[in-house]
Design a protein around this motif. Sequence first.
Motif, PDB file in Angstrom:
ATOM      1  N   GLU A   1      28.885  35.297  -7.638  1.00  0.00           N
ATOM      2  CA  GLU A   1      28.121  34.967  -6.433  1.00  0.00           C
ATOM      3  C   GLU A   1      27.962  33.472  -6.182  1.00  0.00           C
ATOM      4  O   GLU A   1      27.487  33.078  -5.125  1.00  0.00           O
TER       5      GLU A   1
ATOM      6  N   MET B   1      22.492  51.930  -5.774  1.00  0.00           N
ATOM      7  CA  MET B   1      21.586  51.434  -6.810  1.00  0.00           C
ATOM      8  C   MET B   1      20.148  51.532  -6.330  1.00  0.00           C
ATOM      9  O   MET B   1      19.875  51.344  -5.153  1.00  0.00           O
TER      10      MET B   1
ATOM     11  N   THR C   1      18.113  49.338  -6.859  1.00  0.00           N
ATOM     12  CA  THR C   1      17.746  47.989  -6.419  1.00  0.00           C
ATOM     13  C   THR C   1      18.172  47.695  -4.990  1.00  0.00           C
ATOM     14  O   THR C   1      17.706  46.731  -4.400  1.00  0.00           O
ATOM     15  N   THR C   2      19.079  48.507  -4.440  1.00  0.00           N
ATOM     16  CA  THR C   2      19.520  48.201  -3.074  1.00  0.00           C
ATOM     17  C   THR C   2      18.961  49.192  -2.052  1.00  0.00           C
ATOM     18  O   THR C   2      19.230  49.075  -0.864  1.00  0.00           O
TER      19      THR C   2
ATOM     20  N   THR D   1      24.767  40.165 -10.510  1.00  0.00           N
ATOM     21  CA  THR D   1      24.507  39.697  -9.147  1.00  0.00           C
ATOM     22  C   THR D   1      23.004  39.727  -8.923  1.00  0.00           C
ATOM     23  O   THR D   1      22.247  40.229  -9.761  1.00  0.00           O
ATOM     24  N   ALA D   2      22.590  39.200  -7.778  1.00  0.00           N
ATOM     25  CA  ALA D   2      21.165  39.175  -7.466  1.00  0.00           C
ATOM     26  C   ALA D   2      20.580  40.589  -7.453  1.00  0.00           C
ATOM     27  O   ALA D   2      19.410  40.801  -7.776  1.00  0.00           O
ATOM     28  N   SER D   3      21.397  41.599  -7.095  1.00  0.00           N
ATOM     29  CA  SER D   3      20.859  42.959  -7.090  1.00  0.00           C
ATOM     30  C   SER D   3      21.195  43.690  -8.394  1.00  0.00           C
ATOM     31  O   SER D   3      21.230  44.915  -8.439  1.00  0.00           O
ATOM     32  N   LEU D   4      21.432  42.918  -9.453  1.00  0.00           N
ATOM     33  CA  LEU D   4      21.580  43.449 -10.811  1.00  0.00           C
ATOM     34  C   LEU D   4      22.817  44.305 -11.038  1.00  0.00           C
ATOM     35  O   LEU D   4      22.829  45.190 -11.892  1.00  0.00           O
ATOM     36  N   LEU D   5      23.856  44.051 -10.270  1.00  0.00           N
ATOM     37  CA  LEU D   5      25.131  44.715 -10.552  1.00  0.00           C
ATOM     38  C   LEU D   5      25.903  43.852 -11.538  1.00  0.00           C
ATOM     39  O   LEU D   5      25.842  42.640 -11.456  1.00  0.00           O
TER      40      LEU D   5
ATOM     41  N   GLY E   1      23.569  43.680  -0.708  1.00  0.00           N
ATOM     42  CA  GLY E   1      23.321  43.596  -2.144  1.00  0.00           C
ATOM     43  C   GLY E   1      24.135  44.580  -2.954  1.00  0.00           C
ATOM     44  O   GLY E   1      24.256  44.459  -4.162  1.00  0.00           O
ATOM     45  N   ASP E   2      24.701  45.591  -2.282  1.00  0.00           N
ATOM     46  CA  ASP E   2      25.440  46.620  -3.024  1.00  0.00           C
ATOM     47  C   ASP E   2      26.938  46.407  -2.838  1.00  0.00           C
ATOM     48  O   ASP E   2      27.401  46.165  -1.730  1.00  0.00           O
ATOM     49  N   ILE E   3      27.673  46.452  -3.956  1.00  0.00           N
ATOM     50  CA  ILE E   3      29.110  46.217  -3.827  1.00  0.00           C
ATOM     51  C   ILE E   3      29.927  47.452  -4.204  1.00  0.00           C
ATOM     52  O   ILE E   3      31.123  47.384  -4.375  1.00  0.00           O
ATOM     53  N   HIS E   4      29.224  48.595  -4.353  1.00  0.00           N
ATOM     54  CA  HIS E   4      29.968  49.826  -4.629  1.00  0.00           C
ATOM     55  C   HIS E   4      30.417  50.402  -3.298  1.00  0.00           C
ATOM     56  O   HIS E   4      29.582  50.678  -2.449  1.00  0.00           O
TER      57      HIS E   4
END
Lengths: 195, 784
Positions: B114, B724, B726-727, A177-181, B673-676
């Motif tokens: 996405e 993350m 990143t998020t 994903t865009a946030s590197l997941l 941005g986070d899917i956890h």
Amino acid sequence: MTPGIIYGAIPADALALDEAELAARLKVRREDIASLSPRFEASLRKVITPRYVGLRTPLSFPEKGKVDLGFTALESHSLAACLAGCKEALVFAVTLGHGVDRLLRRAALSSVAEEYTEDAYASALAEAAVEYAEATLAEGRQTTARFSPGYGDLALTAQSPILEALDAKRHLSLTLTASLLMIPSKSVTAICGLR
Amino acid sequence: MKDVLAHIRRERTYFDGGFGTLLQAAGLPAGTPPVLWNLSFPDKVTEIHRAYIEAGSHIITTNTFGVTPDKYENYADIIAAAVAAARAAVGEREDVFIAFDMGPTGKLLAPLGELAFEDAVALYAASVKAAVEAGVDLIVIETMSDTYETKAAVLAAKENSHLPVFVTNAYDEGGKLLTGADVAATVALLEGLGVDALGVNCSFGPDKMLQTVKTLARYSSLPIIVNPNAGLPRVKGGRTVYDISPDAFAAYMRELAMAGATVLGGCCGTTPLYIEKTVAATKSLPYALPTYKEDTLVSSYTHAVVARGKPLLIGERINPTGKPRLKEALRGGDMGYILSEAVGQMEKGVSVLDVNVGLPDIDEAAMMKRLVTELQGVTDLPLQLDSNSPAVLAEAMRVYNGKPLINSVNGEEKSMRAIFPLVKRYGGTLIALTMDEGGIPPSAEGRLAIAERIAENAAAYGIGKKDLVIDPLCMTVSSDTGAALTTLRAVALLKERGFRVSLGVSNVSFGLPARDKLNACFFASALERGLDFAIMNPFSQGMMDTYYAFCALHGQDEACLSYIAYAAGGEEKQAQGKPALSCREAVLRGLKEEAVKEALLRVKEVSPLTVVDEDIIPALNEVGKRFEEKTLYLPQLLMSAEAASAVFDALKTFLPQKGKDEGRGVVLATVKGDIHDIGKNIVKVLLESYGFSVYDLGKDVAAEAVLAAVEETGATLVGLSALMTTTLPAMEEAVALLKERHAAVRIMVGGAVLTEEYAARIGADAYCPDAMAAVAFAKRCYEG
């Protein structure tokens, strides 16, 4: 197709659940694992489609804290330390497949306890898939410890060139994903040195 | 205009083989995308095409794999150059066709990934337009491992050209695509979309394709393409080599041709020599096109459901008619509730789920699209798209990943004119109601006549009888005592004429008491007459008893295994029904159903607040304490918390109604941005178990949405989670926005990568290392 890519399905019965790993993921004592219902593992095994893709690549250290994997150069002191002394590396990815994500979403709808427990089982099984892939790709050679983007000072951005080099979308249906997941979520990328 | 389909009808047709390895042999440096050589070395590209034509290929594929506007700004130039290079090789040959080659986008489509479905369609559409402009004879969509992406590519091809469309998918050793679809599901989808030929390519060698080709031949009415790799790749002296020789390849291809493969060629690792040998080995074989298959198929993104003897259940619960709780969920966008309804029916054993979201005060099309997409993220059952509005059906059919059942068309001209073109475009199996401008005919014969007229009209659109399921409609016996008999007679008549038949079973008992008893008996009678699909409530014990018993008695249940499993489930339930645990003990042990049952008994004797104060809270405190002492673990803690929440829910109606949460609301979200979201979900359950009102915004939530929720709910506590590095910036942004607009709102944060210092630095009020800490902070906020 990038030359040198090796890929394949991992036979489901080749994946043994490591109880110590599972206990650590669940944050329970190892002796309590036996009291958990076998249905968590059974429902997971019904939906997994484990696969791996990997390549061997020449390895060099152009300067301190820098690792050149041929297809990309990564800046990381901790990765350099892990791979020190090796001239070749294995770069690989494994996934348990999209079915697991759906199972976890279903579990979440009924109960977060289910989701939490099933998630831990899935992570432990993904770890077993990593072991399988490493052993298959190393073909009997000794390896260093494994290293993944996000460990130590190796930035998560390293996921992109690794998955690209492995053509992971094509071989595993694995993307970022865009946030590197990573999707599917029960996927792992790893680098290890070949001795 | 050259006609490749006429060629396929006439004689065995051959594709070309691999391209990348040949270009590398011609000097393409490793790492350079092969498609760039269309512009820089078109002669080399032409040479390869020419070699394949000389080897016997009738269809040559342009060197355009993966050329889409997002990857190549000059995609149109690349495509034009590739087509020109191919045309230079074809010359005046009338029996050689240029196929425009399209592959995967490299991105994963939503809901898994996405890339939005329509964005994927647009990417492919741009390439198709460029190819049409350049002048090709057909389009081949190849190496597709995702049915949804395949659908996007096919729609783009069909909506932007009149060319024949061929599709080959990359199956794994087990005959499935990487995203899970089996052969039957893929065939159902592609035939529904109206492609001209379909098959398999890439993945591995022809040695491992026999079973997949046999399955294709079993389901496909269309010509079957087989383009395998030259075996599996391995590395030899730094180069990739494949393990099947041209002679062995040709021998395997002969076997595949005899198993039903119509159009033959190669993929990675194959060369003109492989094609030449394949042509030689198969040219003299008897040649026949696949026969027309009569199966009625509906499919999801994993599997197809085939109406073949065994009756199939369609779960009717996702339909707001007469269901206040579902209405409320649809109006409030409470997807969790609706999805649970789906999962519940799935666990009861239905084969298809009906989806109807028709409410006068919601945007039905938008809700339908959203629900179809979300349902496909949790269940792999095929869906029955159900709406009175053709416009809503059109949108749902477009985004559905598979071949749906569609509810419904009827004998009115207006209905047929609106619905048949949709089925032609997107594929689907239609429920056809036997009514028309004159209403519902009173006789079974009258209903049959309408069914036949519908079938005739459908045929004019190219929709076969196999894609119609006739519903002869069932009126309630309370207003017409002959109603059930007429419908049953219609079922029998329709079956005699070879129609598939469906019924909404429970209408029969409308207006009468103990409806389940009547429904079960009527259901048995209809099954006896050959009913194929029943739209019904799988939570109705009477009908489920009937269903399992019927299948066992009619040879539709191998060794009665399903019946035995079903009966065992029932007995277990009865055994479970006996415990005499206290409510407090049930919460302690995390037994949700028992806890609720006991609580409801208790409120007959004591006040609901007493139940909360004397049973639930002490039980929760006890498990909390044991958790801290590490004598009880998180899963057990969660089960107790969920049991407590269920009791709160059940007691809601007895508790005094509070206003806007009286300051006990908590907004929870996993940041943008986070899917956890497991951590966040755990916090939610624990907060709810302590009686807080949680507004769960889900995952991947923008800062503005958190702000809007605070303003809407009046909650003064917000919990944000990020897993993350990143998020983390998204978390910082959300905290800043909230603090700027509502300084009084308190914010607690948590997640694996967070630290106390970071939380303090971004201005959060509390860092919660675990869920119990979040509960403690919430208590401090609201209880002082």
